[in-house]
Design a protein around this motif. Sequence first.
Motif, mmCIF file in Angstrom:
data_model
loop_
_atom_site.group_PDB
_atom_site.id
_atom_site.type_symbol
_atom_site.label_atom_id
_atom_site.label_comp_id
_atom_site.label_asym_id
_atom_site.label_seq_id
_atom_site.Cartn_x
_atom_site.Cartn_y
_atom_site.Cartn_z
ATOM 1 N N GLY A 87 0.802 -1.224 0.000
ATOM 2 C CA GLY A 87 0.000 0.000 0.000
ATOM 3 C C GLY A 87 0.832 1.269 0.000
ATOM 4 N N ARG A 88 0.129 2.400 0.092
ATOM 5 C CA ARG A 88 0.761 3.706 0.020
ATOM 6 C C ARG A 88 1.383 4.071 1.354
ATOM 7 N NH1 ARG A 88 -3.477 7.727 -2.739
ATOM 8 N NH2 ARG A 88 -1.624 9.043 -2.665
ATOM 9 N N ARG A 89 2.258 5.064 1.284
ATOM 10 C CA ARG A 89 2.916 5.520 2.507
ATOM 11 C C ARG A 89 1.888 6.102 3.474
ATOM 12 N NH1 ARG A 89 4.988 10.483 4.381
ATOM 13 N NH2 ARG A 89 4.417 11.528 2.451
ATOM 14 N N ALA A 90 1.954 5.670 4.716
ATOM 15 C CA ALA A 90 1.018 6.153 5.728
ATOM 16 C C ALA A 90 1.720 6.530 7.025
ATOM 17 C CB ALA A 90 -0.044 5.076 6.009
ATOM 18 N N GLY A 91 2.893 5.930 7.274
ATOM 19 C CA GLY A 91 3.559 6.139 8.550
ATOM 20 C C GLY A 91 4.501 7.335 8.552
ATOM 21 N N PRO A 92 5.054 7.646 9.703
ATOM 22 C CA PRO A 92 5.945 8.802 9.833
ATOM 23 C C PRO A 92 7.294 8.576 9.137
ATOM 24 C CG PRO A 92 5.954 7.522 11.854
ATOM 25 C CD PRO A 92 4.907 6.911 10.977
ATOM 26 N N VAL A 93 7.871 9.654 8.632
ATOM 27 C CA VAL A 93 9.212 9.586 8.044
ATOM 28 C C VAL A 93 10.230 9.658 9.182
ATOM 29 C CG1 VAL A 93 10.879 10.746 6.535
ATOM 30 C CG2 VAL A 93 8.451 10.700 5.912
ATOM 31 N N VAL A 94 11.107 8.671 9.245
ATOM 32 C CA VAL A 94 12.107 8.647 10.315
ATOM 33 C C VAL A 94 13.522 8.881 9.787
ATOM 34 C CG1 VAL A 94 10.706 7.193 11.829
ATOM 35 C CG2 VAL A 94 12.292 6.132 10.200
ATOM 36 N N MET A 95 13.704 8.753 8.479
ATOM 37 C CA MET A 95 15.000 9.068 7.859
ATOM 38 C C MET A 95 14.713 9.625 6.474
ATOM 39 S SD MET A 95 17.302 5.664 8.541
ATOM 40 C CE MET A 95 16.919 4.660 9.963
ATOM 41 N N GLU A 96 15.553 10.528 6.033
ATOM 42 C CA GLU A 96 15.403 11.011 4.666
ATOM 43 C C GLU A 96 16.734 11.551 4.158
ATOM 44 O OE1 GLU A 96 13.330 15.152 6.186
ATOM 45 O OE2 GLU A 96 12.471 14.058 4.528
ATOM 46 N N SER A 97 16.916 11.467 2.857
ATOM 47 C CA SER A 97 18.147 11.970 2.263
ATOM 48 C C SER A 97 18.048 13.486 2.129
ATOM 49 C CB SER A 97 18.389 11.314 0.905
ATOM 50 O OG SER A 97 17.338 11.630 0.020
ATOM 51 N N ARG A 98 19.152 14.188 2.347
ATOM 52 C CA ARG A 98 19.142 15.652 2.299
ATOM 53 C C ARG A 98 19.905 16.188 1.093
ATOM 54 N NH1 ARG A 98 17.237 17.290 7.148
ATOM 55 N NH2 ARG A 98 17.374 15.795 8.838
ATOM 56 N N ILE A 99 20.852 15.416 0.648
ATOM 57 C CA ILE A 99 21.687 15.882 -0.456
ATOM 58 C C ILE A 99 21.565 14.895 -1.616
ATOM 59 C CG2 ILE A 99 24.039 16.432 -1.208
ATOM 60 C CD1 ILE A 99 24.664 16.920 1.773
ATOM 61 N N VAL A 100 21.286 15.388 -2.759
ATOM 62 C CA VAL A 100 21.242 14.517 -3.931
ATOM 63 C C VAL A 100 22.535 14.720 -4.717
ATOM 64 C CG1 VAL A 100 19.992 13.894 -6.013
ATOM 65 C CG2 VAL A 100 18.754 14.779 -4.019
ATOM 66 N N PRO A 101 23.441 13.777 -4.641
ATOM 67 C CA PRO A 101 24.697 13.955 -5.352
ATOM 68 C C PRO A 101 24.466 13.889 -6.857
ATOM 69 C CG PRO A 101 24.602 11.772 -4.396
ATOM 70 C CD PRO A 101 23.377 12.489 -3.946
ATOM 71 N N PRO A 102 25.232 14.591 -7.598
ATOM 72 C CA PRO A 102 25.071 14.542 -9.046
ATOM 73 C C PRO A 102 25.451 13.170 -9.588
ATOM 74 C CG PRO A 102 27.057 15.728 -8.446
ATOM 75 C CD PRO A 102 26.329 15.460 -7.181
ATOM 76 N N ALA A 103 24.805 12.834 -10.651
ATOM 77 C CA ALA A 103 25.126 11.549 -11.294
ATOM 78 C C ALA A 103 26.546 11.587 -11.826
ATOM 79 C CB ALA A 103 24.144 11.294 -12.436
ATOM 80 N N PRO A 104 27.289 10.486 -11.721
ATOM 81 C CA PRO A 104 28.677 10.485 -12.192
ATOM 82 C C PRO A 104 28.737 10.617 -13.702
ATOM 83 C CG PRO A 104 27.979 8.268 -11.581
ATOM 84 C CD PRO A 104 26.870 9.187 -11.181
#
Lengths: 251, 191
Positions: free
Chosen positions: A234-251
């Motif tokens: 199913g779809r996301r329903a619970g709390p976010v406990v971790m998340e990425s902050r930086i999206v590194p550029p593709a090599p």
Amino acid sequence: MIHVTDELELYSLGALAPGDAARVTAHLSECPACREQARAIDEVVQELPETLPGREAPGRLRDRILASARAELATVRAPRRDMAWTARLLRPALVLAAGLWLAVGAAALVNENLSLSNELKVVASDRATYESIVEGIRQGGRWWYMAGKDGWTGSGGTLIAPRAEGRPPFVVFHDLRPLPRGQLYTVWLVSSDNTWVRGATFRPDGKDVQAVDVTAAIAGFDSCAVTIEDSAWGRRAGPVVMESRIVPPAP
Amino acid sequence: MPNTSDQPDDVLIVALAERDLGALATLYDRYGRLAYALAYRILGEGQAAEDVVHDAYISAWRGAASYRRERGNVRGWLMSIVHHRAVDVLRRKTTFRPAPLEAAAERAADDDTAEAAERNVEHQTVRAALEGLPQAQRRTIELAYFGGYTHVELAELMGVPLGTVKGRMRIGLQKLRRALEVQGTYRERSR
């Protein structure tokens, strides 16, 4: 060599003072003749409990013994969790090395009475796991680090997409909090239009470092996160406990 | 846990050395009652007996790899651990000595179940063999094994020389062995 034949009945019945008993024990360890006599006497003495009236042991005693044994097993199998601060600071490869060190160290420190073969099995199993993770990292590729938030501060995970073909992406978590029964960690891949796709669902295994394979392809996604869910579907329903902050550029 | 209830003791002890909880549970189901009866007889108190049996089984769990078949069967090995631990606890209590066997048997009677009575019938031959010994030999053996007395203490308690205590034990155990052999009950009790 002074034999202890004269003391074997006393020894077998437990009627020697501790110092004398230790002396007899030492002699028996090196004297087959006395040992054989002691064994014959022991056979008779070991019948003595059969003369006792039956007595029901408390029902809880069985559970207590099994709980203690189970706890010892857990102690042997689970690496120590006292390196959380380093895990937060170090890069994933070093965290993995620390995990491996912990597994070996924990096995070396366990009670000397524990079976060596089982210690080695546990260490070998952990080492195989960590080696597999390190091999994945060594192949290079793209990384997203997810930092724990709120009650999960100190936890974290790195989503790794290895450069090598055929190697699926995976997440290396550290210091995962235990979860109540029925709850699951879920890894989500998030696109730029805020579409969330489930990448993995799992329970923490109690170790400092845990690797989880991601079943979805990561192409087209910009970030990732971890939530706690009640269902593997199913779809996301619970709390976010971790998340990425930086999206590194593709090599 | 896998079902190990039908496995012989020699198989269980190998499984125990490999940290099999099912083997531990089966060995408790098989000999826990006897272990508790022995610890209770020595200590005369339920909680202390429970602690001793717990510690003995955990000791066996940790040390199963050290078990050697040629030194005795599994039941005897377990009872030996229980006995040593119980006597050790008893000797640390300087003021307590258990009651004679007859009194202990009376106290236990109220707690006996039908199963216990059945088991007692099964093992009555061992008891009969012990009771068939001359009283001085029987009491010497009982006070040493169940009472935790050293031979020096027994000599004082009974007012006889050390050599007499040793002699009563030796002759008593020899007679006991012969009686058990004659009755055909001297056998491997471990499964």
